[in-house]
Design a protein around this motif. Structure first.
Motif, PDB file in Angstrom:
ATOM      1  N   ASP A  45       0.828  -1.211   0.000  1.00  0.00           N
ATOM      2  CA  ASP A  45       0.000   0.000   0.000  1.00  0.00           C
ATOM      3  C   ASP A  45       0.858   1.256   0.000  1.00  0.00           C
ATOM      4  O   ASP A  45       0.621   2.186  -0.770  1.00  0.00           O
ATOM      5  CB  ASP A  45      -0.936   0.026   1.212  1.00  0.00           C
ATOM      6  N   VAL A  46       1.858   1.288   0.866  1.00  0.00           N
ATOM      7  CA  VAL A  46       2.702   2.480   1.004  1.00  0.00           C
ATOM      8  C   VAL A  46       3.526   2.727  -0.257  1.00  0.00           C
ATOM      9  O   VAL A  46       3.685   3.861  -0.700  1.00  0.00           O
ATOM     10  CB  VAL A  46       3.623   2.356   2.242  1.00  0.00           C
ATOM     11  N   HIS A  47       4.034   1.652  -0.857  1.00  0.00           N
ATOM     12  CA  HIS A  47       4.904   1.797  -2.015  1.00  0.00           C
ATOM     13  C   HIS A  47       4.152   1.699  -3.348  1.00  0.00           C
ATOM     14  O   HIS A  47       4.776   1.774  -4.412  1.00  0.00           O
ATOM     15  CB  HIS A  47       6.039   0.779  -1.963  1.00  0.00           C
ATOM     16  N   GLY A  48       2.835   1.530  -3.289  1.00  0.00           N
ATOM     17  CA  GLY A  48       2.042   1.470  -4.512  1.00  0.00           C
ATOM     18  C   GLY A  48       2.374   0.287  -5.401  1.00  0.00           C
ATOM     19  O   GLY A  48       2.311   0.378  -6.622  1.00  0.00           O
ATOM     20  N   ILE A  49       2.707  -0.832  -4.787  1.00  0.00           N
ATOM     21  CA  ILE A  49       3.079  -2.037  -5.530  1.00  0.00           C
ATOM     22  C   ILE A  49       1.859  -2.935  -5.647  1.00  0.00           C
ATOM     23  O   ILE A  49       1.200  -3.233  -4.656  1.00  0.00           O
ATOM     24  CB  ILE A  49       4.216  -2.794  -4.811  1.00  0.00           C
ATOM     25  N   GLU A  50       1.567  -3.352  -6.861  1.00  0.00           N
ATOM     26  CA  GLU A  50       0.426  -4.234  -7.073  1.00  0.00           C
ATOM     27  C   GLU A  50       0.902  -5.672  -7.259  1.00  0.00           C
ATOM     28  O   GLU A  50       1.211  -6.089  -8.369  1.00  0.00           O
ATOM     29  CB  GLU A  50      -0.378  -3.760  -8.281  1.00  0.00           C
ATOM     30  N   VAL A  51       1.003  -6.375  -6.156  1.00  0.00           N
ATOM     31  CA  VAL A  51       1.349  -7.793  -6.170  1.00  0.00           C
ATOM     32  C   VAL A  51       0.402  -8.503  -5.216  1.00  0.00           C
ATOM     33  O   VAL A  51      -0.259  -7.877  -4.391  1.00  0.00           O
ATOM     34  CB  VAL A  51       2.820  -8.056  -5.733  1.00  0.00           C
ATOM     35  N   ASN A  52       0.366  -9.801  -5.326  1.00  0.00           N
ATOM     36  CA  ASN A  52      -0.435 -10.595  -4.404  1.00  0.00           C
ATOM     37  C   ASN A  52       0.239 -10.533  -3.034  1.00  0.00           C
ATOM     38  O   ASN A  52       1.358 -11.034  -2.866  1.00  0.00           O
ATOM     39  CB  ASN A  52      -0.530 -12.032  -4.907  1.00  0.00           C
ATOM     40  N   THR A  53      -0.420  -9.901  -2.076  1.00  0.00           N
ATOM     41  CA  THR A  53       0.206  -9.704  -0.758  1.00  0.00           C
ATOM     42  C   THR A  53       0.437 -11.024  -0.025  1.00  0.00           C
ATOM     43  O   THR A  53       1.367 -11.115   0.772  1.00  0.00           O
ATOM     44  CB  THR A  53      -0.612  -8.734   0.114  1.00  0.00           C
ATOM     45  N   ASN A  54      -0.376 -12.032  -0.284  1.00  0.00           N
ATOM     46  CA  ASN A  54      -0.140 -13.341   0.344  1.00  0.00           C
ATOM     47  C   ASN A  54       1.141 -13.975  -0.192  1.00  0.00           C
ATOM     48  O   ASN A  54       1.921 -14.562   0.560  1.00  0.00           O
ATOM     49  CB  ASN A  54      -1.327 -14.277   0.128  1.00  0.00           C
ATOM     50  N   ASP A  55       1.371 -13.855  -1.505  1.00  0.00           N
ATOM     51  CA  ASP A  55       2.604 -14.388  -2.093  1.00  0.00           C
ATOM     52  C   ASP A  55       3.819 -13.631  -1.568  1.00  0.00           C
ATOM     53  O   ASP A  55       4.852 -14.222  -1.260  1.00  0.00           O
ATOM     54  CB  ASP A  55       2.570 -14.288  -3.621  1.00  0.00           C
ATOM     55  N   PHE A  56       3.698 -12.305  -1.482  1.00  0.00           N
ATOM     56  CA  PHE A  56       4.800 -11.491  -0.968  1.00  0.00           C
ATOM     57  C   PHE A  56       5.088 -11.875   0.486  1.00  0.00           C
ATOM     58  O   PHE A  56       6.240 -12.052   0.864  1.00  0.00           O
ATOM     59  CB  PHE A  56       4.457 -10.011  -1.102  1.00  0.00           C
ATOM     60  N   ALA A  57       4.032 -12.037   1.287  1.00  0.00           N
ATOM     61  CA  ALA A  57       4.204 -12.410   2.701  1.00  0.00           C
ATOM     62  C   ALA A  57       4.952 -13.740   2.819  1.00  0.00           C
ATOM     63  O   ALA A  57       5.818 -13.885   3.680  1.00  0.00           O
ATOM     64  CB  ALA A  57       2.847 -12.492   3.394  1.00  0.00           C
ATOM     65  N   ALA A  58       4.640 -14.689   1.967  1.00  0.00           N
ATOM     66  CA  ALA A  58       5.301 -15.996   2.014  1.00  0.00           C
ATOM     67  C   ALA A  58       6.793 -15.881   1.713  1.00  0.00           C
ATOM     68  O   ALA A  58       7.590 -16.696   2.174  1.00  0.00           O
ATOM     69  CB  ALA A  58       4.644 -16.957   1.029  1.00  0.00           C
ATOM     70  N   ARG A  59       7.181 -14.857   0.962  1.00  0.00           N
ATOM     71  CA  ARG A  59       8.588 -14.672   0.605  1.00  0.00           C
ATOM     72  C   ARG A  59       9.356 -13.872   1.660  1.00  0.00           C
ATOM     73  O   ARG A  59      10.539 -13.637   1.514  1.00  0.00           O
ATOM     74  CB  ARG A  59       8.683 -13.994  -0.754  1.00  0.00           C
ATOM     75  N   LEU A  60       8.680 -13.451   2.696  1.00  0.00           N
ATOM     76  CA  LEU A  60       9.322 -12.677   3.756  1.00  0.00           C
ATOM     77  C   LEU A  60       9.846 -13.549   4.896  1.00  0.00           C
ATOM     78  O   LEU A  60      10.338 -13.025   5.891  1.00  0.00           O
ATOM     79  CB  LEU A  60       8.346 -11.625   4.323  1.00  0.00           C
ATOM     80  N   TRP A  61       9.747 -14.850   4.768  1.00  0.00           N
ATOM     81  CA  TRP A  61      10.187 -15.726   5.856  1.00  0.00           C
ATOM     82  C   TRP A  61      11.027 -16.861   5.307  1.00  0.00           C
ATOM     83  O   TRP A  61      10.779 -17.369   4.218  1.00  0.00           O
ATOM     84  CB  TRP A  61       8.981 -16.295   6.605  1.00  0.00           C
ATOM     85  N   GLY A  62      11.999 -17.276   6.068  1.00  0.00           N
ATOM     86  CA  GLY A  62      12.826 -18.421   5.713  1.00  0.00           C
ATOM     87  C   GLY A  62      14.061 -18.018   4.931  1.00  0.00           C
ATOM     88  O   GLY A  62      14.463 -16.858   4.909  1.00  0.00           O
ATOM     89  N   ASP A  63      14.649 -18.995   4.286  1.00  0.00           N
ATOM     90  CA  ASP A  63      15.857 -18.761   3.498  1.00  0.00           C
ATOM     91  C   ASP A  63      15.464 -18.262   2.107  1.00  0.00           C
ATOM     92  O   ASP A  63      15.604 -18.955   1.095  1.00  0.00           O
ATOM     93  CB  ASP A  63      16.690 -20.040   3.394  1.00  0.00           C
ATOM     94  N   VAL A  64      14.944 -17.046   2.077  1.00  0.00           N
ATOM     95  CA  VAL A  64      14.508 -16.410   0.838  1.00  0.00           C
ATOM     96  C   VAL A  64      15.223 -15.072   0.743  1.00  0.00           C
ATOM     97  O   VAL A  64      15.297 -14.324   1.718  1.00  0.00           O
ATOM     98  CB  VAL A  64      12.975 -16.207   0.825  1.00  0.00           C
ATOM     99  N   TYR A  65      15.741 -14.788  -0.445  1.00  0.00           N
ATOM    100  CA  TYR A  65      16.525 -13.581  -0.670  1.00  0.00           C
ATOM    101  C   TYR A  65      15.937 -12.803  -1.836  1.00  0.00           C
ATOM    102  O   TYR A  65      15.463 -13.393  -2.807  1.00  0.00           O
ATOM    103  CB  TYR A  65      17.977 -13.943  -1.001  1.00  0.00           C
ATOM    104  N   TYR A  66      15.982 -11.484  -1.722  1.00  0.00           N
ATOM    105  CA  TYR A  66      15.540 -10.637  -2.820  1.00  0.00           C
ATOM    106  C   TYR A  66      16.764 -10.234  -3.625  1.00  0.00           C
ATOM    107  O   TYR A  66      17.744  -9.734  -3.084  1.00  0.00           O
ATOM    108  CB  TYR A  66      14.833  -9.389  -2.292  1.00  0.00           C
ATOM    109  N   ASN A  67      16.709 -10.474  -4.923  1.00  0.00           N
ATOM    110  CA  ASN A  67      17.799 -10.113  -5.812  1.00  0.00           C
ATOM    111  C   ASN A  67      17.389  -8.844  -6.552  1.00  0.00           C
ATOM    112  O   ASN A  67      16.498  -8.873  -7.402  1.00  0.00           O
ATOM    113  CB  ASN A  67      18.079 -11.249  -6.793  1.00  0.00           C
ATOM    114  N   GLU A  68      18.028  -7.738  -6.207  1.00  0.00           N
ATOM    115  CA  GLU A  68      17.646  -6.446  -6.796  1.00  0.00           C
ATOM    116  C   GLU A  68      17.911  -6.389  -8.291  1.00  0.00           C
ATOM    117  O   GLU A  68      17.163  -5.731  -9.015  1.00  0.00           O
ATOM    118  CB  GLU A  68      18.358  -5.308  -6.069  1.00  0.00           C
ATOM    119  N   SER A  69      18.935  -7.058  -8.758  1.00  0.00           N
ATOM    120  CA  SER A  69      19.236  -6.986 -10.188  1.00  0.00           C
ATOM    121  C   SER A  69      18.185  -7.702 -11.036  1.00  0.00           C
ATOM    122  O   SER A  69      17.876  -7.267 -12.141  1.00  0.00           O
ATOM    123  CB  SER A  69      20.630  -7.537 -10.488  1.00  0.00           C
ATOM    124  N   THR A  70      17.608  -8.787 -10.511  1.00  0.00           N
ATOM    125  CA  THR A  70      16.565  -9.505 -11.252  1.00  0.00           C
ATOM    126  C   THR A  70      15.168  -9.123 -10.770  1.00  0.00           C
ATOM    127  O   THR A  70      14.184  -9.512 -11.384  1.00  0.00           O
ATOM    128  CB  THR A  70      16.728 -11.031 -11.108  1.00  0.00           C
TER     129      THR A  70
END
Length: 135
Positions: A45-70
């Protein structure tokens, strides 16, 4: 681990897992809490990103990394290392806010809070640190 204790109580006891939304992270002394899903929604909401928030939430836990270049999430840390997504998206911004609340100029704090859609009355910035972090 709490799930080991819960498993000993029987088969019908649900296990706790932040991705399932049945774990909340909180700071009782500061008066805030969130789940991965509530944080994901706030972030989008704050960043105006339209993604599935449930999918995003699932990627916020565990051995998951965000790759800025990709601009994608991976199970493997990017070359050269990197922080897990929970640290990058949640802990580091929280640390930034707390650090700025403790020792920075009012304009810096206003800017950091605005990144999360938080706007305070000018009088709030004159509070001592502990009451200020509860606002």
């Amino acid at each position: 681990e709490i799930n080991t204790i819960l498993e000993s109580c029987g088969d019908d006891v649900p296990l706790v897992d932040p991705v399932l939304g049945n774990v909340a992270f909180s700071a009782g002394s500061a008066g805030w809490s969130f789940t991965l899903k509530s944080f994901s929604k706030l972030y989008c909401d704050v960043h105006g990103i339209e993604v599935n928030t449930n999918d995003f939430a699932a990627r916020l836990w565990g051995d998951v990394y965000y790759n800025e270049s990709t601009r994608g999430f991976r199970k493997k840390a990017p070359a050269g290392g990197g922080e897990r997504s929970f640290v990058q998206f949640i802990l580091e911004p929280l640390y930034k806010i707390y650090t700025q609340c403790v020792g920075e100029h009012q304009k810096s704090v206003e800017k950091a809070l605005a990144e999360f859609g938080v706007y305070l009355k000018p009088s709030a910035y004159h509070l001592d640190v502990k009451p200020f972090t509860k606002v």
